[in-house]
Design an enzyme around this catalytic site. Structure first.
Site, PDB file in Angstrom:
ATOM      1  N   TYR B 443       0.822  -1.221   0.000  1.00 14.48           N
ATOM      2  CA  TYR B 443       0.000   0.000   0.000  1.00 14.48           C
ATOM      3  C   TYR B 443       0.856   1.271   0.000  1.00 14.48           C
ATOM      4  CZ  TYR B 443      -0.057  -0.006   5.312  1.00 14.48           C
ATOM      5  OH  TYR B 443       0.224   0.010   6.635  1.00 14.48           O
ATOM      6  N   GLU B 444       0.169   2.381  -0.113  1.00 14.05           N
ATOM      7  CA  GLU B 444       0.834   3.686  -0.140  1.00 14.05           C
ATOM      8  C   GLU B 444       1.760   3.818  -1.345  1.00 14.05           C
ATOM      9  OE1 GLU B 444      -0.568   5.888   1.711  1.00 14.05           O
ATOM     10  OE2 GLU B 444       0.646   6.966   0.254  1.00 14.05           O
TER      11      GLU B 444
END
Lengths: 256, 620
Positions: B443-444
């Site tokens: 993620y991110e």
């Protein structure tokens, strides 16, 4: 309301304590120091009283320079000012000298109620609060787990074996805090920022007119004996193992 | 005995001895701070992490994860009390300016606090972490009214926040977003669309949740250019600041994930009933640019997640290795009378532990350095210094995110190996660490997205000045290390690694302009890891040089020579600590840095097999 809370800086319960080679004390250079947990209960109760009834909270501590951290922690929790009694002459202070120093500092201050921990977790002596009350000539309520303030008196609960005492006294008095009294708050960040600007008076023994006139001297500090290795009892079946266990308990451990 | 999650001695080493944050206290901006104050902050953060957050770590994974029941999302019950006390103590935004409700704490100090919180309970930390990111973005780009209306209540923790980018069809390709916005007569926008994988998207730690949402205003161009950003609250906010009716933002489920089960990961439907309104944040079609502020902070936060878990896994592994008795020492193997020993006596365990230790401490030094550069951006005396500091932040952010999370996964896995079969069982936290850390590579912005950002944008940014500044700093450390007897022969490996890396980055430019442009595109991840290793090597040598000086002073004070001094590690924790710093640099120089030349050579071969082979040949 003028509230005093006495605090002591002690090694963290998680710290690994090493005894000095000459037995004169513990190696104190590399351990983490914290506020005595019982004193935290005292500080928390002092702050709660203040929040409810107004007034201010003064922290008093006897200890070397590093004890200032503990005073600041109490200030960060919300106390208003501090007195740090710091003097190399007090390095070997016993309970009596500590109580005398606290009494000398507190005498000159208006005080309605004084909180101490019921004992410090380092030397476990449990005497300072009681001595302080005697030296100030005021009532003492020890091992308190509940406190109600009613204007000019306090009513407290002190557990005893199988029951609890409900005690009431007039002010001023000394209260020593036991676990269960409350749940100490965490110092907040704004509290930490403000703590730096709060006044702390540093006083030495001469200024308080006290001497390190100890009643008790530490003869020697020795580590507890290392635990002997355990013994594994072997055998073919449970009955045989049980018999061997009974024999060991009777003949070797002499427990039965 | 430590706290079993973060070595606070090393935290203080990095802050005070390696970075020297005391320098900040002489600037106007941070003049209100001092070392004893910072010490108190760190002590309180540790206390809070260990006493309030750590006990809920395992519970929120097993008995009490985030749940979706009767159409409502619930955060772990065991998070409620810690969350309340976290907010009360002011931990949401210590580095936020005082006028916005923070304490103006240096970011470098806050980073150390974050490491403690994250290592204690990362799933918990996500709730306030996202709130801080969203509130900071509103504080920077919002109107004074929006700051008043939203950001202040978020900084205090009364309201929480999220970031809503991802959609079922728009993950790495955020420009493919289909969420739309239609301007209403009153100047607000009607928002319609679905966002997924939204961390803290809905929960009951706070009543109000403020969503920054990327959406395309009807008629705006496709791709990232046409995207705007909106503030979309869960409940409409009345003129007096109180909460009004629901704003048609509905969580339709939460994901059932491998890890961070305490974090509620939601699918959010905006405007299913046509009654969801949002306020534009900043200007129209500047959504991506604005969101990048939060994304960059979140990328740093995710890099910290890699460090957090690596640190906790390492601390547990060392402790276990000292306690677990298994097998005799290798030299006693044929002696039937020899006793079994703690596994820390075995060579492979020691090698593993030192590999972990070097990486953990190197990553800590790198991440705090990035945070320190953010502080410098705020307090630099000259524009040049400011630009230089910003250059380091820009350049190192994707490395922080991708390197620390890739290594974090490896470190947790290796930590589990130290525990053997017990590590695989839920009796110990190792298996949860392995599960909880893995999301951080994904993620991110996946680690490939980070690598592309690094290779395609950051390396050449500022006409290559940022990377040259970095190599300049590394060169200084190489020169210093060469003059330290204990390190000189090892410093050569850092020099060689850096030179190979410089040579490779020179070729990148040529490839970019030729048909070989696919080489950096395909090898972005190994490229980022190469530079990451060089940066870690730099930080480990920097630390070792300081450690050698401190050791010399310690030995002199104790009146011992170097050989006698080495034997003191057993009883003197300071000696042991600094010797550990020398060990880090020597080990990393001997075992990691020499691989860089070969890894650069691999990329230099310009082999294109992966992109040239037939798709069918991957699996028939």
């Amino acid at each position: 309301m003028n509230i005093i809370a006495c605090v002591k800086q002690v090694p963290d319960t998680e710290a690994q304590i090493k005894v000095k080679a000459d037995g004169s004390g513990i190696e104190d250079g590399q351990i983490k120091w914290v506020m005595n947990p019982y004193d935290e209960f005292g500080v928390e109760e002092a702050l709660k009283l203040k929040e409810k009834n107004g007034g201010d909270v003064t922290i008093v501590s006897v200890g070397p320079a590093r004890a200032m951290e503990t005073i600041r922690t109490a200030l960060a929790m919300g106390a208003d000012k501090g007195i740090h009694i710091s003097d190399p002459a007090l390095d070997n202070a016993d309970a009596f000298v500590t109580a005398s120093a606290l009494a000398a500092a507190i005498k000159g201050l208006p005080h309605d109620i004084i909180f101490c921990g019921q004992r410090a977790i380092d030397d476990d002596s449990g005497q300072v609060g009681a001595m302080l009350a005697e030296l100030l000539g005021i009532p003492q309520l020890t091992l308190v787990t509940k406190l109600d303030f009613a204007g000019s008196s306090v009513k407290v609960i002190r557990p005893i074996e199988g029951a609890q005492l409900s005690i009431e006294t007039s002010l001023p008095c000394v209260v020593t805090a036991q676990k269960g009294l409350n749940e100490p708050r965490y110092a907040s960040l704004p509290g930490i920022m403000k703590a730096k600007k709060k006044p702390v008076d540093v006083k030495n023994a001469a200024a308080l007119g006290i001497a390190s006139d100890v009643k008790a001297k530490v003869a020697k500090v020795v580590p507890p004996p290392a635990r002997a290795a355990g013994k594994i009892i072997c055998g073919d079946d449970a009955a045989q193992k049980a018999a061997e266990l009974a024999r060991c308990l009777r003949e070797e451990a002499k427990a039965i | 005995m430590g706290n079993s999650i973060v070595n606070t001695r090393d935290q203080r080493f990095v802050l005070y001895e390696q970075i020297g944050i005391d320098k900040l206290f002489t600037t106007d901006k941070y003049s209100g701070f001092s070392r004893d104050m910072v010490d108190m902050v760190l002590t309180e953060a540790e206390k809070f992490a260990v006493e309030m957050l750590l006990p809920a770590y395992d519970i929120a994974d097993k008995q009490d994860p985030a749940t979706f029941k009767d159409g409502k999302v619930h955060a772990p019950v065991c998070f409620q009390e810690p969350y309340r006390r976290y907010c009360e103590a002011g931990w949401i935004g210590p580095a936020v300016p005082v006028e916005l409700g923070g304490q103006g704490l240096p970011m470098s100090v806050f980073a150390a606090c974050l490491e403690l919180f994250g290592a204690a309970n990362y799933a918990f930390q996500m709730y306030p972490g996202l709130t801080l990111g969203a509130a900071s973005m509103i504080a920077t780009h919002g109107t004074p009214e929006q700051v008043q209306k939203y950001a202040l209540k978020m900084f205090s923790g009364e309201w929480s926040g999220t970031m809503c980018l991802t959609e079922p069809g728009a993950g790495s390709d955020v420009g493919a977003s289909r969420t739309s916005a239609r301007k209403l007569p009153d100047g607000t926008y009607s928002i319609t669309g679905t966002k997924c994988f939204i961390s803290s998207g809905d929960h009951d730690l706070t009543r109000q949740i403020v969503h920054p949402v990327l959406a395309r205003i009807e008629g705006d161009p496709p791709g990232t250019k046409g995207i705007s950003i909106f503030i979309v609250p869960k409940y409409r906010v009345e003129a007096d600041g109180s909460l009004g009716k629901a704003n048609d933002v509905v969580a339709s489920n939460i994901e059932h994930k491998m890890g961070i089960k305490g974090s509620a990961t939601c699918t959010l439907n905006f405007g299913e009933n046509g009654a969801c309104t949002g306020e534009l944040l900043g200007n129209e079609r500047e959504g991506i640019k604005i969101m990048f502020q939060m994304m960059n902070e979140a990328r740093f936060g995710t890099g910290m997640q890699g460090l957090d878990f690596a640190s906790a896994a390492f601390e547990h592994a060392v402790q276990y290795a000292k306690e677990r008795i298994q097998s005799k020492k290798i030299e006693d193997f044929t002696n039937p009378a020899a006793e079994s020993v703690a596994i820390i006596n075995h060579a492979d365990i020691r090698r593993s532990l030192l590999w972990m230790k070097a990486h953990v401490e190197g990553m800590r030094a790198m991440n705090y350095f990035i945070a320190y550069c953010i502080d410098q951006e705020h307090c630099a005396a000259t524009e040049e210094e400011k630009e230089r500091a910003k250059g380091f932040v820009d350049l190192l952010t994707p490395i922080c995110k991708a390197y620390c999370t890739d290594r974090g996964v490896e470190i947790c896995s290796l930590g589990m190996d130290v525990f053997g079969g017990y590590g695989y069982c839920s009796e110990y936290p190792m298996e949860q660490y392995v599960r909880d850390v893995k999301i951080a590579t994904i993620y991110e912005g996946t680690n490939y997205i980070q690598s592309l950002d690094f290779v395609g944008r950051k390396l050449g940014q500022n006409k290559g000045k940022n990377i040259m500044n970095l190599f300049g700093e590394i060169t200084k450390i190489i020169q210093s290390a060469k003059s330290v007897e204990a390190l000189s022969s090892y410093a050569v490996h850092l020099e060689n690694a850096m030179n190979s890396t410089i040579a490779l980055t020179m070729r990148l430019g040529q490839w970019a302009k030729s048909l070989d442009y696919i080489i950096p595109v395909m090898n972005a991840r190994p490229l980022l890891m190469i530079v990451g290793d060089v940066v870690i090597g730099w930080k480990l040598f920097e630390a070792a040089i300081i450690a050698q000086e401190k050791l010399a002073a310690l030995y002199a004070r104790l009146g011992v020579n170097e050989a006698q001094g080495r034997a003191l590690a057993k009883d003197n924790s300071e000696v042991a600590f600094y010797q550990g710093k020398l060990a880090n640099a020597r080990y990393f120089a001997s075992n990691v840095l020499p691989t860089i030349d070969g890894r650069c050579a691999c990329i230099g071969l310009t082999d294109k097999t992966p992109v040239e082979m037939a798709e069918e040949s991957f699996s028939v």
